[in-house]
Write an enzyme that holds these catalytic residues in place. Structure first.
Site, PDB file in Angstrom:
ATOM      1  N   GLU A 158      10.211  42.143  29.688  1.00  0.00           N
ATOM      2  CA  GLU A 158       9.506  41.330  28.543  1.00  0.00           C
ATOM      3  C   GLU A 158       8.212  41.884  27.928  1.00  0.00           C
ATOM      4  O   GLU A 158       7.468  41.166  27.319  1.00  0.00           O
ATOM      5  CB  GLU A 158       8.982  40.111  29.301  1.00  0.00           C
ATOM      6  CG  GLU A 158       9.919  39.159  30.047  1.00  0.00           C
ATOM      7  CD  GLU A 158      11.282  38.743  29.359  1.00  0.00           C
ATOM      8  OE1 GLU A 158      11.316  38.924  27.961  1.00  0.00           O
ATOM      9  OE2 GLU A 158      12.308  38.241  29.714  1.00  0.00           O
ATOM     10  N   HIS A 179       3.648  36.145  33.108  1.00  0.00           N
ATOM     11  CA  HIS A 179       4.931  35.150  32.984  1.00  0.00           C
ATOM     12  C   HIS A 179       5.332  35.118  34.656  1.00  0.00           C
ATOM     13  O   HIS A 179       5.413  35.958  35.295  1.00  0.00           O
ATOM     14  CB  HIS A 179       6.107  36.391  32.400  1.00  0.00           C
ATOM     15  CG  HIS A 179       7.507  35.590  32.428  1.00  0.00           C
ATOM     16  ND1 HIS A 179       7.893  34.290  32.026  1.00  0.00           N
ATOM     17  CD2 HIS A 179       8.562  36.110  32.743  1.00  0.00           C
ATOM     18  CE1 HIS A 179       8.989  34.261  32.037  1.00  0.00           C
ATOM     19  NE2 HIS A 179       9.617  35.181  32.659  1.00  0.00           N
ATOM     20  N   HIS A 192       8.456  32.666  37.134  1.00  0.00           N
ATOM     21  CA  HIS A 192       9.358  31.556  37.246  1.00  0.00           C
ATOM     22  C   HIS A 192       8.988  30.553  38.129  1.00  0.00           C
ATOM     23  O   HIS A 192       9.526  30.299  39.153  1.00  0.00           O
ATOM     24  CB  HIS A 192      10.702  32.315  37.651  1.00  0.00           C
ATOM     25  CG  HIS A 192      11.311  33.364  36.895  1.00  0.00           C
ATOM     26  ND1 HIS A 192      12.260  34.212  37.268  1.00  0.00           N
ATOM     27  CD2 HIS A 192      10.999  33.932  35.799  1.00  0.00           C
ATOM     28  CE1 HIS A 192      12.540  34.996  36.346  1.00  0.00           C
ATOM     29  NE2 HIS A 192      11.847  34.686  35.267  1.00  0.00           N
ATOM     30  N   GLU A 241      -7.573  16.588  36.078  1.00  0.00           N
ATOM     31  CA  GLU A 241      -8.269  17.701  35.233  1.00  0.00           C
ATOM     32  C   GLU A 241      -7.419  18.779  34.295  1.00  0.00           C
ATOM     33  O   GLU A 241      -7.836  19.592  34.026  1.00  0.00           O
ATOM     34  CB  GLU A 241      -8.862  18.605  36.370  1.00  0.00           C
ATOM     35  CG  GLU A 241     -10.170  17.646  36.979  1.00  0.00           C
ATOM     36  CD  GLU A 241     -11.291  18.298  37.918  1.00  0.00           C
ATOM     37  OE1 GLU A 241     -11.256  19.532  37.904  1.00  0.00           O
ATOM     38  OE2 GLU A 241     -11.917  17.561  38.506  1.00  0.00           O
ATOM     39  N   HIS A 258      13.534  28.446  32.320  1.00  0.00           N
ATOM     40  CA  HIS A 258      13.442  30.046  32.646  1.00  0.00           C
ATOM     41  C   HIS A 258      12.092  29.923  33.210  1.00  0.00           C
ATOM     42  O   HIS A 258      11.919  30.807  34.624  1.00  0.00           O
ATOM     43  CB  HIS A 258      13.411  30.894  31.467  1.00  0.00           C
ATOM     44  CG  HIS A 258      13.099  32.162  31.703  1.00  0.00           C
ATOM     45  ND1 HIS A 258      13.856  33.462  31.187  1.00  0.00           N
ATOM     46  CD2 HIS A 258      12.276  33.004  32.662  1.00  0.00           C
ATOM     47  CE1 HIS A 258      13.386  34.254  31.402  1.00  0.00           C
ATOM     48  NE2 HIS A 258      12.430  34.121  32.429  1.00  0.00           N
TER      49      HIS A 258
END
Ligand code: 2HA
Ligand code: ZN
Length: 278
Positions: free
Chosen positions: A116, A140, A142, A170, A211
């Site tokens: 990525e 990133h 999952h 919050e 994803h």
């Protein structure tokens, strides 16, 4: 100082360990990049040994010409980063054209930056401009509640943001712009990178439908905290909905209450997602 001993490498590894402990990084799932400061680069430079060719990314950014990134490796496991940093992670340098990388440290044994990397790179470029250079971390994961929620809720930024803000008081302070949504796409290339980066102009966090999620932060703490908060709120919503027989929970935080929080904490929430905000 060895790269592994530097402050940035230690903080980088700690985020990977913490994310794994949260259950967000099965197998090689998830990835992390950090745009190094001049001080970080100086602390690591003695260990740099550029190797291999420049590798084109399929994306380009003027504001990242000559930048250095610490990155997780493609196919590497987050749970191994702390124990095996030089195999699991590396440092890449960006060329003068801002469209290719080459390895200067780590990624031992023929590894490459995360699959990525194009998305990370474009997000860094957009967030760098949006934050006057403050943003340094793109992460990133999952995260399971986000993935589950994306099988129940249409990929619409307003709908998602309201569900998340309304489930925990919050949230509106942590992500006042809300979250962006990328409808399902094949991961790992320039196309999803461009879609994600467009949304990163407006949002600190972007959901990849079915994803996971991308977040940005000025620090490792900020990025991890953003991921943690959004994922937790999604989990609270899912639990409440299940406990309510599958129906949306009834006693969530109102728009007026969200506005009260914003006033008390001097936060400007995205007015497009809040009724009664100007
Ligand atoms: O690194 O998470 O999206 C594996 C992934 C790709
Ligand atoms: Zn992924």
């Amino acid at each position: 100082m060895a790269v592994e001993q530097t402050e940035c490498a230690k903080r980088f590894a700690r985020l990977c360990t913490d994310g794994y402990a949260q259950g967000w990084h099965e197998a090689n799932g998830g990835n992390l990049t950090y745009r190094m400061t001049d001080a970080d680069i100086e602390a690591c430079r003695a260990d740099f040994a550029p190797r291999g060719e420049w590798v084109k990314m399929g994306v380009q950014a003027d504001n990242l010409r000559g930048a250095y990134f610490m990155t997780t490796g493609s196919g590497k496991f987050m749970r191994n980063v702390a124990d095996y940093p030089a195999e699991s992670t590396g440092i890449v340098e960006i060329n003068d054209a801002g469209d290719a990388w080459r390895i200067v440290w780590g990624l031992e044994g023929g590894a490459r930056p995360t699959s990525e990397f194009p998305t990370h790179f474009m997000n860094h470029s957009i967030r760098l401009d949006a934050t006057n250079g403050e943003n340094r971390v793109i992460y990133h994961a999952h995260c399971p509640n986000i993935i589950t929620l994306s099988t129940l809720i249409e990929p619409d930024a307003r709908t998602w943001t309201r569900i998340l803000w309304q489930s925990m008081t919050e949230c509106v302070i942590i992500f006042p712009q809300g979250v962006g949504l990328v409808p399902w796409m094949v991961p790992g290339g320039a196309a999803i990178a461009r879609e994600t980066a467009k949304l990163m102009e407006r949002y600190d966090a972007v959901v990849w439908t079915q994803h996971g999620m991308f977040v940005s932060g000025n620090s490792f703490d900020a990025a991890f905290g953003m991921m943690h908060t959004i994922e937790k709120s999604a989990g609270l919503y899912l639990a409440a909905r299940a406990a309510n027989g599958g129906k949306a929970p009834e006693f969530t935080i109102s728009d007026e209450q969200l506005l009260q929080v914003c006033r008390a904490f001097d936060v400007k929430a995205n007015p497009a997602f809040l009724d009664g905000a100007e």
